[in-house]
Design a protein around this motif. Structure first.
Motif, PDB file in Angstrom:
ATOM      1  N   MET A   1     -15.737 -89.895 -34.485  1.00 48.72           N
ATOM      2  CA  MET A   1     -17.094 -89.442 -34.206  1.00 48.72           C
ATOM      3  C   MET A   1     -17.257 -88.021 -34.751  1.00 48.72           C
ATOM      4  N   LYS A   2     -18.381 -87.779 -35.400  1.00 49.66           N
ATOM      5  CA  LYS A   2     -18.655 -86.460 -35.962  1.00 49.66           C
ATOM      6  C   LYS A   2     -19.297 -85.583 -34.891  1.00 49.66           C
ATOM      7  N   ASP A   3     -18.593 -84.556 -34.472  1.00 53.15           N
ATOM      8  CA  ASP A   3     -19.167 -83.626 -33.508  1.00 53.15           C
ATOM      9  C   ASP A   3     -19.341 -82.277 -34.180  1.00 53.15           C
ATOM     10  N   GLY A   4     -20.394 -81.587 -33.790  1.00 57.27           N
ATOM     11  CA  GLY A   4     -20.730 -80.358 -34.473  1.00 57.27           C
ATOM     12  C   GLY A   4     -20.905 -79.175 -33.555  1.00 57.27           C
ATOM     13  N   LEU A   5     -21.314 -78.085 -34.164  1.00 54.95           N
ATOM     14  CA  LEU A   5     -21.537 -76.837 -33.455  1.00 54.95           C
ATOM     15  C   LEU A   5     -22.920 -76.308 -33.811  1.00 54.95           C
ATOM     16  N   ILE A   6     -23.701 -76.004 -32.788  1.00 54.86           N
ATOM     17  CA  ILE A   6     -25.013 -75.383 -32.950  1.00 54.86           C
ATOM     18  C   ILE A   6     -24.837 -73.907 -32.625  1.00 54.86           C
ATOM     19  N   ILE A   7     -25.282 -73.049 -33.530  1.00 53.97           N
ATOM     20  CA  ILE A   7     -25.192 -71.602 -33.304  1.00 53.97           C
ATOM     21  C   ILE A   7     -26.601 -71.040 -33.333  1.00 53.97           C
ATOM     22  N   ASP A   8     -27.092 -70.652 -32.166  1.00 53.15           N
ATOM     23  CA  ASP A   8     -28.447 -70.101 -32.040  1.00 53.15           C
ATOM     24  C   ASP A   8     -28.480 -69.235 -30.788  1.00 53.15           C
ATOM     25  N   ASP A   9     -29.028 -68.033 -30.906  1.00 54.47           N
ATOM     26  CA  ASP A   9     -29.080 -67.139 -29.747  1.00 54.47           C
ATOM     27  C   ASP A   9     -30.159 -67.546 -28.749  1.00 54.47           C
ATOM     28  N   ASN A  10     -31.082 -68.417 -29.148  1.00 57.05           N
ATOM     29  CA  ASN A  10     -32.122 -68.900 -28.247  1.00 57.05           C
ATOM     30  C   ASN A  10     -31.618 -70.170 -27.566  1.00 57.05           C
ATOM     31  N   ASP A  15     -30.438 -75.941 -27.100  1.00 55.11           N
ATOM     32  CA  ASP A  15     -30.375 -77.124 -26.247  1.00 55.11           C
ATOM     33  C   ASP A  15     -31.262 -78.248 -26.779  1.00 55.11           C
ATOM     34  N   ALA A  16     -32.422 -77.902 -27.335  1.00 53.95           N
ATOM     35  CA  ALA A  16     -33.312 -78.911 -27.925  1.00 53.95           C
ATOM     36  C   ALA A  16     -32.648 -79.543 -29.152  1.00 53.95           C
ATOM     37  N   LEU A  17     -32.020 -78.720 -29.982  1.00 51.98           N
ATOM     38  CA  LEU A  17     -31.291 -79.244 -31.144  1.00 51.98           C
ATOM     39  C   LEU A  17     -30.170 -80.173 -30.704  1.00 51.98           C
ATOM     40  N   LYS A  18     -29.470 -79.784 -29.649  1.00 55.34           N
ATOM     41  CA  LYS A  18     -28.378 -80.604 -29.124  1.00 55.34           C
ATOM     42  C   LYS A  18     -28.895 -81.979 -28.722  1.00 55.34           C
ATOM     43  N   GLN A  19     -30.029 -82.009 -28.032  1.00 54.08           N
ATOM     44  CA  GLN A  19     -30.614 -83.286 -27.603  1.00 54.08           C
ATOM     45  C   GLN A  19     -31.021 -84.136 -28.809  1.00 54.08           C
ATOM     46  N   MET A  20     -31.644 -83.514 -29.813  1.00 49.67           N
ATOM     47  CA  MET A  20     -32.067 -84.261 -30.992  1.00 49.67           C
ATOM     48  C   MET A  20     -30.862 -84.795 -31.765  1.00 49.67           C
ATOM     49  N   LEU A  21     -29.831 -83.985 -31.905  1.00 51.90           N
ATOM     50  CA  LEU A  21     -28.626 -84.436 -32.605  1.00 51.90           C
ATOM     51  C   LEU A  21     -27.994 -85.619 -31.882  1.00 51.90           C
ATOM     52  N   GLU A  22     -27.976 -85.564 -30.546  1.00 54.62           N
ATOM     53  CA  GLU A  22     -27.426 -86.684 -29.773  1.00 54.62           C
ATOM     54  C   GLU A  22     -28.247 -87.946 -30.006  1.00 54.62           C
ATOM     55  N   MET A  23     -29.569 -87.805 -30.162  1.00 54.89           N
ATOM     56  CA  MET A  23     -30.422 -88.956 -30.457  1.00 54.89           C
ATOM     57  C   MET A  23     -30.080 -89.547 -31.824  1.00 54.89           C
ATOM     58  N   LEU A  24     -29.560 -88.718 -32.722  1.00 50.62           N
ATOM     59  CA  LEU A  24     -29.151 -89.176 -34.046  1.00 50.62           C
ATOM     60  C   LEU A  24     -27.696 -89.670 -34.050  1.00 50.62           C
ATOM     61  N   GLY A  25     -27.065 -89.671 -32.877  1.00 49.66           N
ATOM     62  CA  GLY A  25     -25.676 -90.116 -32.788  1.00 49.66           C
ATOM     63  C   GLY A  25     -24.678 -89.057 -33.204  1.00 49.66           C
ATOM     64  N   LEU A  26     -25.104 -87.784 -33.139  1.00 45.83           N
ATOM     65  CA  LEU A  26     -24.251 -86.669 -33.544  1.00 45.83           C
ATOM     66  C   LEU A  26     -24.056 -85.703 -32.372  1.00 45.83           C
ATOM     67  N   PRO A  27     -23.018 -85.901 -31.573  1.00 49.54           N
ATOM     68  CA  PRO A  27     -22.784 -84.972 -30.473  1.00 49.54           C
ATOM     69  C   PRO A  27     -22.452 -83.580 -31.005  1.00 49.54           C
ATOM     70  N   GLU A 112     -33.137 -84.928 -38.979  1.00 56.81           N
ATOM     71  CA  GLU A 112     -32.472 -86.075 -39.584  1.00 56.81           C
ATOM     72  C   GLU A 112     -32.403 -85.921 -41.104  1.00 56.81           C
ATOM     73  N   GLU A 113     -33.495 -85.485 -41.700  1.00 59.37           N
ATOM     74  CA  GLU A 113     -33.526 -85.269 -43.149  1.00 59.37           C
ATOM     75  C   GLU A 113     -32.496 -84.219 -43.565  1.00 59.37           C
ATOM     76  N   GLY A 114     -32.422 -83.120 -42.820  1.00 64.33           N
ATOM     77  CA  GLY A 114     -31.446 -82.074 -43.122  1.00 64.33           C
ATOM     78  C   GLY A 114     -30.015 -82.561 -42.982  1.00 64.33           C
ATOM     79  N   MET A 115     -29.758 -83.368 -41.967  1.00 68.26           N
ATOM     80  CA  MET A 115     -28.401 -83.883 -41.758  1.00 68.26           C
ATOM     81  C   MET A 115     -28.031 -84.892 -42.849  1.00 68.26           C
ATOM     82  N   ARG A 116     -29.004 -85.641 -43.338  1.00 72.30           N
ATOM     83  CA  ARG A 116     -28.733 -86.560 -44.454  1.00 72.30           C
ATOM     84  C   ARG A 116     -28.465 -85.772 -45.739  1.00 72.30           C
ATOM     85  N   LYS A 117     -29.278 -84.734 -45.964  1.00 71.63           N
ATOM     86  CA  LYS A 117     -29.095 -83.906 -47.167  1.00 71.63           C
ATOM     87  C   LYS A 117     -27.704 -83.247 -47.166  1.00 71.63           C
TER      88      LYS A 117
END
Length: 122
Positions: A1-10, A15-27, A112-117
């Motif tokens: 499984m591809k797991d990633g790291l979100i780096i954002d001071d906000n 947290d919103a990015l984390k939720q969207m990535l999980e919806m794309l199957g990317l924890p 999703e487009e960015g992750m595909r690119k």
């Protein structure tokens, strides 16, 4: 499984990015700022990084430069997540080695487009 790291001071953006990535199957885990991110990156090699540019202290450009010169992290795909849509910013992050840019506010489709690119998603 591809797991990633979100780096954002906000925190809410991360947290919103984390939720969207999980919806794309990317924890992913979130680091709320550059200092926590550098601590995490000291012992963890993510499958991808979603990186904000404008952060206090060490900014996203400096983190991107670090990712590209650190041997164990050089091949990690980086998707820049930013509100800065200036052509010179786009050019700079691509020169530094980012694979894609998503302009805030990110939507599920734009992420999703960015992750595909970045070839994180097939």
């Amino acid at each position: 499984m591809k797991d990633g790291l979100i780096i954002d001071d906000n925190r809410s953006t991360a947290d919103a990015l984390k939720q969207m990535l999980e919806m794309l199957g990317l924890p992913a885990r979130a680091a709320y700022g550059s200092s926590p991110a550098m601590t995490v990156l000291g012992s963890y090699v993510p499958h991808f990084v979603c990186l904000d540019i404008n952060m206090p202290g060490v900014d996203g450009l400096e983190i991107l430069a670090y990712l590209r010169r650190e041997p164990r992290l050089t091949s990690v795909p980086v998707v820049i997540i930013t509100s800065d849509d200036q052509p010179e910013t786009r050019q700079k992050v691509m020169q530094l080695g980012a694979q894609a840019i998503v302009i805030k506010p990110a939507t599920l489709d734009s992420l999703e487009e960015g992750m595909r690119k970045a070839k994180v998603l097939d």
